[in-house]
Design a protein around this motif. Structure first.
Motif, PDB file in Angstrom:
ATOM      1  N   ASP A   4       0.819  -1.207   0.000  1.00 54.15           N
ATOM      2  CA  ASP A   4       0.000   0.000   0.000  1.00 54.15           C
ATOM      3  C   ASP A   4       0.854   1.259   0.000  1.00 54.15           C
ATOM      4  O   ASP A   4       0.512   2.262  -0.609  1.00 54.15           O
ATOM      5  CB  ASP A   4      -0.944   0.001   1.206  1.00 54.15           C
ATOM      6  N   GLU A   5       1.999   1.218   0.691  1.00 56.42           N
ATOM      7  CA  GLU A   5       2.904   2.370   0.754  1.00 56.42           C
ATOM      8  C   GLU A   5       3.886   2.385  -0.416  1.00 56.42           C
ATOM      9  O   GLU A   5       4.676   3.329  -0.541  1.00 56.42           O
ATOM     10  CB  GLU A   5       3.680   2.337   2.073  1.00 56.42           C
ATOM     11  N   GLU A   6       3.899   1.304  -1.205  1.00 57.19           N
ATOM     12  CA  GLU A   6       4.865   1.122  -2.293  1.00 57.19           C
ATOM     13  C   GLU A   6       6.285   1.309  -1.776  1.00 57.19           C
ATOM     14  O   GLU A   6       7.055   2.152  -2.248  1.00 57.19           O
ATOM     15  CB  GLU A   6       4.567   2.063  -3.461  1.00 57.19           C
ATOM     16  N   ALA A  14      17.050  -0.509   5.452  1.00 50.84           N
ATOM     17  CA  ALA A  14      16.981   0.595   4.493  1.00 50.84           C
ATOM     18  C   ALA A  14      15.721   0.464   3.655  1.00 50.84           C
ATOM     19  O   ALA A  14      15.318  -0.636   3.273  1.00 50.84           O
ATOM     20  CB  ALA A  14      18.215   0.592   3.593  1.00 50.84           C
ATOM     21  N   LYS A  15      15.085   1.606   3.365  1.00 56.37           N
ATOM     22  CA  LYS A  15      13.867   1.617   2.547  1.00 56.37           C
ATOM     23  C   LYS A  15      14.227   1.794   1.085  1.00 56.37           C
ATOM     24  O   LYS A  15      15.220   2.435   0.748  1.00 56.37           O
ATOM     25  CB  LYS A  15      12.948   2.743   3.001  1.00 56.37           C
ATOM     26  N   SER A  16      13.372   1.258   0.213  1.00 54.65           N
ATOM     27  CA  SER A  16      13.606   1.358  -1.223  1.00 54.65           C
ATOM     28  C   SER A  16      13.438   2.800  -1.686  1.00 54.65           C
ATOM     29  O   SER A  16      12.685   3.571  -1.100  1.00 54.65           O
ATOM     30  CB  SER A  16      12.632   0.448  -1.970  1.00 54.65           C
ATOM     31  N   ARG A  29       5.013  -6.789 -13.855  1.00 55.25           N
ATOM     32  CA  ARG A  29       5.937  -6.976 -12.753  1.00 55.25           C
ATOM     33  C   ARG A  29       6.108  -5.646 -12.021  1.00 55.25           C
ATOM     34  O   ARG A  29       5.876  -4.589 -12.577  1.00 55.25           O
ATOM     35  CB  ARG A  29       7.319  -7.443 -13.240  1.00 55.25           C
ATOM     36  N   THR A  30       6.566  -5.724 -10.783  1.00 59.08           N
ATOM     37  CA  THR A  30       6.889  -4.549  -9.995  1.00 59.08           C
ATOM     38  C   THR A  30       8.390  -4.551  -9.770  1.00 59.08           C
ATOM     39  O   THR A  30       8.954  -5.557  -9.350  1.00 59.08           O
ATOM     40  CB  THR A  30       6.153  -4.587  -8.637  1.00 59.08           C
ATOM     41  N   VAL A  31       9.036  -3.421 -10.041  1.00 55.89           N
ATOM     42  CA  VAL A  31      10.480  -3.284  -9.862  1.00 55.89           C
ATOM     43  C   VAL A  31      10.724  -2.423  -8.630  1.00 55.89           C
ATOM     44  O   VAL A  31      10.136  -1.348  -8.486  1.00 55.89           O
ATOM     45  CB  VAL A  31      11.142  -2.657 -11.104  1.00 55.89           C
ATOM     46  N   VAL A  32      11.601  -2.892  -7.752  1.00 53.32           N
ATOM     47  CA  VAL A  32      11.956  -2.163  -6.535  1.00 53.32           C
ATOM     48  C   VAL A  32      13.465  -1.992  -6.533  1.00 53.32           C
ATOM     49  O   VAL A  32      14.201  -2.957  -6.719  1.00 53.32           O
ATOM     50  CB  VAL A  32      11.508  -2.941  -5.272  1.00 53.32           C
ATOM     51  N   ARG A  61       0.906  -8.219  -6.787  1.00 55.08           N
ATOM     52  CA  ARG A  61       0.672  -8.391  -5.349  1.00 55.08           C
ATOM     53  C   ARG A  61      -0.032  -9.712  -5.016  1.00 55.08           C
ATOM     54  O   ARG A  61       0.399 -10.440  -4.121  1.00 55.08           O
ATOM     55  CB  ARG A  61      -0.148  -7.219  -4.824  1.00 55.08           C
ATOM     56  N   GLU A  62      -1.110 -10.039  -5.723  1.00 57.94           N
ATOM     57  CA  GLU A  62      -1.856 -11.258  -5.415  1.00 57.94           C
ATOM     58  C   GLU A  62      -0.977 -12.499  -5.598  1.00 57.94           C
ATOM     59  O   GLU A  62      -0.983 -13.408  -4.771  1.00 57.94           O
ATOM     60  CB  GLU A  62      -3.111 -11.369  -6.296  1.00 57.94           C
TER      61      GLU A  62
END
Length: 164
Positions: A4-6, A14-16, A29-32, A61-62
């Motif tokens: 939810d906060e991405e 450490a945060k992305s 896809r989600t890239v972080v 996410r699912e």
């Protein structure tokens, strides 16, 4: 993962710095990406990444949450018992392929091929009964061609070249 906060948090805390969507092989896809300045001097960086910064590619996410649930479920005894049955079935199929060549039919027509499969199953059962009565193991785990390679050959002898 904080969907939810991405935001994602590495083991060090450490945060992305980047969270975005992309498509890989036609799939979403989600890239972080984590900040380089946090990763550069991190003591556990070698366990996270081989590059300068950590980069994750996640399923939607699912799918990601379902994968996490399945990984937890794989540690239970009930799942291990179900998987043991599957391993036994796959072992039987492997034995049928190796001993009777069941993947290739010697006959034309479904009736003759089905009869050949019945004979193959009976032959495997007889083979297993014989192995049980004689105390002989059915088979061993196969070794890959790569495992059979001699990766540590003996040192070569030095030869001198003769000069005329």
């Amino acid at each position: 993962m904080h969907w939810d906060e991405e935001c994602a948090v590495c083991p060090k805390g450490a945060k992305s710095r980047y969270w975005g969507s992309t498509r890989m092989d036609g799939q979403p896809r989600t890239v972080v990406i984590f900040p380089e300045w946090d990763c550069r001097n991190c003591k556990v960086r070698t366990s996270c990444t081989s590059g300068f910064t950590r980069r994750l590619t996640l399923h939607p996410r699912e799918e990601h949450e379902l994968l996490q649930q399945q990984r937890v479920a794989q540690e239970t005894d009930a799942w291990k018992q179900r998987f043991a049955k599957r391993a036994g079935v796959e072992g039987t199929i492997s034995q049928a392929v190796r001993t009777t060549g069941i993947r290739r039919s010697r006959y034309r027509g479904q009736a003759k091929t089905a009869l050949a499969h019945v004979f193959s199953a009976a032959a495997i059962n007889l083979h297993r009964i014989d192995a049980h009565l004689t105390g002989r193991p059915i088979g061993t785990t196969r070794r890959t061609h790569f495992a059979d390679l001699d990766l540590n050959p003996p040192p070569r002898r030095k030869t001198r070249t003769r000069r005329p």
